[in-house]
Design an enzyme around this catalytic site. Structure first.
Site, PDB file in Angstrom:
ATOM      1  N   GLY A  42      69.569  79.132  85.159  1.00  0.00           N
ATOM      2  CA  GLY A  42      68.872  79.663  86.223  1.00  0.00           C
ATOM      3  C   GLY A  42      67.944  78.507  86.570  1.00  0.00           C
ATOM      4  O   GLY A  42      67.931  77.306  86.248  1.00  0.00           O
ATOM      5  N   ILE A  50      75.817  83.037  81.230  1.00  0.00           N
ATOM      6  CA  ILE A  50      76.661  84.435  81.245  1.00  0.00           C
ATOM      7  C   ILE A  50      77.875  84.141  82.141  1.00  0.00           C
ATOM      8  O   ILE A  50      77.772  83.079  83.089  1.00  0.00           O
ATOM      9  CB  ILE A  50      75.855  85.434  81.851  1.00  0.00           C
ATOM     10  CG1 ILE A  50      75.380  85.141  83.106  1.00  0.00           C
ATOM     11  CG2 ILE A  50      75.074  86.265  80.927  1.00  0.00           C
ATOM     12  CD1 ILE A  50      74.876  86.145  83.990  1.00  0.00           C
ATOM     13  N   TYR A  98      58.999  94.533  87.303  1.00  0.00           N
ATOM     14  CA  TYR A  98      58.908  93.005  86.642  1.00  0.00           C
ATOM     15  C   TYR A  98      57.448  92.955  85.857  1.00  0.00           C
ATOM     16  O   TYR A  98      57.678  92.874  84.702  1.00  0.00           O
ATOM     17  CB  TYR A  98      58.941  92.201  87.694  1.00  0.00           C
ATOM     18  CG  TYR A  98      58.809  90.826  87.372  1.00  0.00           C
ATOM     19  CD1 TYR A  98      59.841  90.057  86.744  1.00  0.00           C
ATOM     20  CD2 TYR A  98      57.643  90.079  87.580  1.00  0.00           C
ATOM     21  CE1 TYR A  98      59.988  88.961  86.590  1.00  0.00           C
ATOM     22  CE2 TYR A  98      57.713  88.743  87.248  1.00  0.00           C
ATOM     23  CZ  TYR A  98      58.811  88.031  86.549  1.00  0.00           C
ATOM     24  OH  TYR A  98      58.698  86.701  86.433  1.00  0.00           O
ATOM     25  N   ILE A 129      56.990  78.845  90.034  1.00  0.00           N
ATOM     26  CA  ILE A 129      57.345  77.675  89.860  1.00  0.00           C
ATOM     27  C   ILE A 129      58.211  76.870  90.971  1.00  0.00           C
ATOM     28  O   ILE A 129      59.017  77.394  91.544  1.00  0.00           O
ATOM     29  CB  ILE A 129      58.283  77.698  88.523  1.00  0.00           C
ATOM     30  CG1 ILE A 129      58.106  78.452  87.350  1.00  0.00           C
ATOM     31  CG2 ILE A 129      58.731  76.374  88.171  1.00  0.00           C
ATOM     32  CD1 ILE A 129      56.536  77.894  86.737  1.00  0.00           C
TER      33      ILE A 129
HETATM   34  C1  AKB Z   1      58.284  85.821  91.000  1.00  0.00           C
HETATM   35  O1  AKB Z   1      57.807  85.429  92.008  1.00  0.00           O
HETATM   36  O2  AKB Z   1      58.874  86.991  90.353  1.00  0.00           O
HETATM   37  C2  AKB Z   1      58.305  84.751  89.638  1.00  0.00           C
HETATM   38  C3  AKB Z   1      57.115  85.025  89.007  1.00  0.00           C
HETATM   39  C4  AKB Z   1      55.753  84.446  89.531  1.00  0.00           C
HETATM   40  O3  AKB Z   1      56.936  85.494  87.743  1.00  0.00           O
HETATM   41  N1  AKB Z   1      58.202  83.476  90.335  1.00  0.00           N
END
Ligand code: AKB
Length: 318
Positions: A11, A35, A143, A173
């Site tokens: 990743g 994977i 998330y 990132i």
């Molecule tokens: C996202 O945008 O989902 C990620 C994060 C900030 O966790 N880059």
């Protein structure tokens, strides 16, 4: 850290973290877990051992950990924020059922575990400016829900079983090696590709929307520094705020335009990304990371931009 397994090694973060760990700890001591369908290629494949590791399969993790005498696991398996909204059940299965598998293996085999959290673990009710280390975490994205749970479950395994769990809350990132996929902060990577290709950039995030971002070398350094930190100095564990820069689309656009004067940007707002971005902090307070394990970033927006443009021009032969 002597024998390290990276789960999710192909990743965005995993591909570069694996190579950095191999540089520091020796090629043969770092196993790239992937994977099926996301096999390592090129230098990542040639430079050291790799193994199929599906985070949703605890027996598979256990057998690789035993075979390679693993003492440290970097668990990077996760769906990013935008994708997780369209596949919430899968996001939970990978992020939380997967984490449970990793922590159980770590408990039985005596491994330390790094499972990143994110600025996505915060929500609209969190203080947005210089967000403190310990504060309200009530995200409304799947998330975010998985990231808060990651933090709590990792702390639980430390407090109850003594598993050495540690983590940072990653900002967006930015890197020039493996592109991210399905994140809210992806625009800050895509914009560099457009600039170098000579294309107009269509920005999905509104002017004025601040988010924390970080250049990949700093992100890798943070993950490694924290796992090497003296445990007696750690008051917090899961997970530390880390920060290096915070900007909105106009600011990064002008930072790039300084070096690519013909570069143009227009806006076409993506409502889902905008809603997620609006709920995230404008900037984080990373004092605890600085005090407890000496965190200090090397890059700011200008130095990152110079490096990104140079590396992408080389990569894209522009
Ligand atoms: C996202 O945008 O989902 C990620 C994060 C900030 O966790 N880059």
């Amino acid at each position: 850290m002597k024998h390290i397994l990276i789960i999710g090694a192909t990743g965005q973060i995993g591909s570069e973290l694996t190579m950095e760990l191999r540089r520091r700890y020796g090629n043969t001591n770092v196993v790239a877990g992937y994977i099926q369908g996301a096999e390592p290629k090129g230098e990542l494949k040639e430079s050291g051992p790799s193994a199929v590791v599906d985070v949703t399969n605890g027996e598979m993790i256990e057998s690789v950990v035993k075979e390679h005498h693993i003492d440290t696991i970097y668990n990077l398996a996760a769906l990013l924020s935008v994708v997780a909204e369209s596949k919430p059940k899968l996001a939970w299965k990978i992020g939380i059922d997967g984490l449970w598998n990793v922590l159980e293996v770590a408990r039985e085999q005596g491994c330390a575990v790094f499972t990143p959290s994110s600025i996505g673990s915060f929500g609209a009710s969190t203080p947005h400016t210089l967000t403190p280390q310990d504060t309200v975490q009530r995200p409304r994205t799947m998330y975010g829900v998985t990231k808060v749970t990651t933090e709590l479950l990792s702390d639980y395994y430390f407090n109850k079983y003594g598993v050495d769990t540690r983590a940072v809350r990653f900002p967006g990132i930015i890197s020039n090696v493996t592109p991210p996929g399905g994140g809210t902060t992806d625009y800050a990577v895509d914009i560099y590709y457009s600039a170098v290709k000579g294309e107009k950039f269509v920005c999905p995030i509104k002017e004025g929307t601040l988010m924390d971002m970080m250049y990949m070398p700093d992100a890798l350094n943070a993950a490694i520094m924290l796992m090497e930190a003296d445990p007696t100095r750690l008051i917090h564990r899961n997970a530390f705020n880390i920060a290096s820069m915070s900007f909105d689309p106009e600011t990064i656009y002008h930072a790039i335009k300084k070096h690519v004067p013909a570069f143009e940007m227009v806006y076409d707002i993506d409502p889902l990304k905008q809603r997620i971005a609006d709920s995230w902090p404008d900037s984080l307070d990373d004092t605890c990371a600085r005090e407890e394990w000496g965190w200090k970033p090397a890059y700011d927006l200008e130095s990152m931009t110079v490096d990104m443009l140079e590396k992408l021009r080389e990569k894209l032969k522009k």
